[in-house]
Enzyme design. Structure first.
Site, PDB file in Angstrom:
ATOM      1  N   LYS A 115       7.854  13.921 -28.341  1.00 61.26           N
ATOM      2  CA  LYS A 115       7.568  15.094 -27.379  1.00 61.26           C
ATOM      3  C   LYS A 115       8.259  16.158 -27.718  1.00 61.26           C
ATOM      4  CE  LYS A 115       5.215  12.137 -23.748  1.00 61.26           C
ATOM      5  NZ  LYS A 115       5.293  11.903 -22.247  1.00 61.26           N
ATOM      6  N   LYS A 197      -5.298   1.713 -33.616  1.00 62.88           N
ATOM      7  CA  LYS A 197      -5.604   1.469 -32.245  1.00 62.88           C
ATOM      8  C   LYS A 197      -6.246   2.597 -31.570  1.00 62.88           C
ATOM      9  CE  LYS A 197      -2.989   0.969 -28.235  1.00 62.88           C
ATOM     10  NZ  LYS A 197      -1.598   0.972 -27.583  1.00 62.88           N
ATOM     11  N   LYS A 200      -5.533   6.966 -26.144  1.00 61.15           N
ATOM     12  CA  LYS A 200      -6.007   7.964 -25.054  1.00 61.15           C
ATOM     13  C   LYS A 200      -5.739   9.401 -25.748  1.00 61.15           C
ATOM     14  CE  LYS A 200      -2.973   8.326 -21.121  1.00 61.15           C
ATOM     15  NZ  LYS A 200      -2.510   7.761 -19.940  1.00 61.15           N
TER      16      LYS A 200
END
Ligand code: TRP
Length: 335
Positions: A115, A197, A200
């Site tokens: 981040k 995977k 989101k």
């Protein structure tokens, strides 16, 4: 009333619309926990502001995240659903746990590294101490079990270390929580790159089915799902795309691999993809309808939040009072 029940706690950020992977692998199954556990599901708005948020959007997403949880089957009568900033003990214990969390530990967090790379102009202290606040969320409720995605495992490990450290300095205070990482989530893969995977935050919208995607979008995305060059609907190595679609079809229909293979024998991938799209859209339709109903009823959502926060605050207060006593803070007396 819930004294003897063990506690489940999980937090979800009011950002990004949840995916089919979140739904099938996690939320859909959370409802069952409430039979056995006292469950807290918290919309973590305080965590969200570690990256810059648009205030109106943050507020809207906070309502929506709560609504989505309810729409996915978490009954507010059986689960404590609340907003983090409504229970001030989170920030309070967050600060205290900052003082029992090591700089070195926080420096090793991969989410912080990611981040801070993505938000190079806003590497704030909150982004760095985020895991200590998350530890506070969990430890406040004497949580035994924390359902999270695999990406949160490192934060959970840190919460355990902080709990153990505090307990060993002052004697037993916190339950040391265990992660519960649903294996099914890992099984729902990206539609574009079936070796990855379903995430989101994937930049390719075609890779991800979102719980709120409209029917035609769901069907279109499944139509475009990447598959191999064969034509047999069968789970096998080298057929990751088809295998993933079979997992999804099976999750919605309860059919076994063999049943699916014979159902689509001689029919080709096109038919199969359409069928997967249709069962998925059919299953999500009631969730979407409920979501629409709930988000148009803010007063109802606010009353859920209010009850949830009151309930959460009551049990958080018990832990806070224990913590204050152990540390050497004076328990505040009412005048
Ligand atoms: N960090 C979690 C995430 O990004 C959200 C979260 C905050 C959380 N507090 C929590 C998850 C406590 C589980 C328990 O997904």
């Amino acid at each position: 009333m819930f004294k003897d029940k063990k506690v489940v706690f999980s937090g979800v950020q009011p950002s990004g619309v949840l995916t089919l992977g979140n739904y099938l692998g996690a939320i859909k199954n959370f409802a069952a926990f409430s039979d056995e556990y006292k469950c807290y599901y918290c919309v973590v708005d305080e965590h969200a502001i570690t990256v810059r948020q648009n205030p109106a959007e943050l507020r809207r997403r906070t309502y929506e995240t709560l609504a989505l949880y309810i729409a996915c089957g978490l009954d507010p009568e059986k689960n404590t659903l609340f907003v983090q900033s409504h229970v001030s003990a989170h920030a309070e214990l967050g600060w205290i746990l900052d003082c029992y969390t090591m700089f070195g530990e926080l420096s090793r967090m991969t989410q912080f590294k990611d981040k801070s790379q993505k938000n190079a102009d806003n590497i704030n202290a909150g982004l760095f101490t985020y895991p200590a606040l998350m530890a506070a969320d969990i430890l406040l409720y004497q949580t035994e079990l924390v359902p999270v995605g695999v990406d949160q495992k490192q934060h959970l490990e840190l919460a355990r270390n902080v709990a153990e450290r505090f307990n060993s300095v002052y004697s037993d205070t916190f339950v040391v929580p265990e992660p519960y990482i649903p294996t099914e989530t890992a099984k729902i893969m990206s539609l574009a790159e079936p070796s990855k995977k379903m995430s989101k935050s994937d930049e390719n919208e075609n890779a991800v089915i979102r719980i709120l995607d409209p029917r035609d979008v769901i069907i279109k995305k499944f139509k475009r799902a990447v598959t191999d060059s064969g034509c047999e609907v069968r789970r096998a190595e080298g057929k990751e795309g088809i295998s993933n679609l079979m997992s999804i079809y099976s999750a919605f229909t309860g059919k076994s691999d063999d049943e699916i293979t014979s159902e689509f024998d001689g029919r080709g991938y096109g038919d199969f993809k359409l069928a997967v799209g249709e069962v998925c859209a059919d299953a999500l339709a009631p969730v979407q309808a409920e979501f629409a109903r709930l988000t148009s009823d803010k007063a109802y959502l606010e009353s859920i939040m209010a009850h949830g926060a009151e309930d959460a605050a009551r049990s958080a207060a018990r832990t806070m009072s224990k913590v204050r006593r152990k540390i050497g803070f004076i328990e505040p007396k009412r005048v």
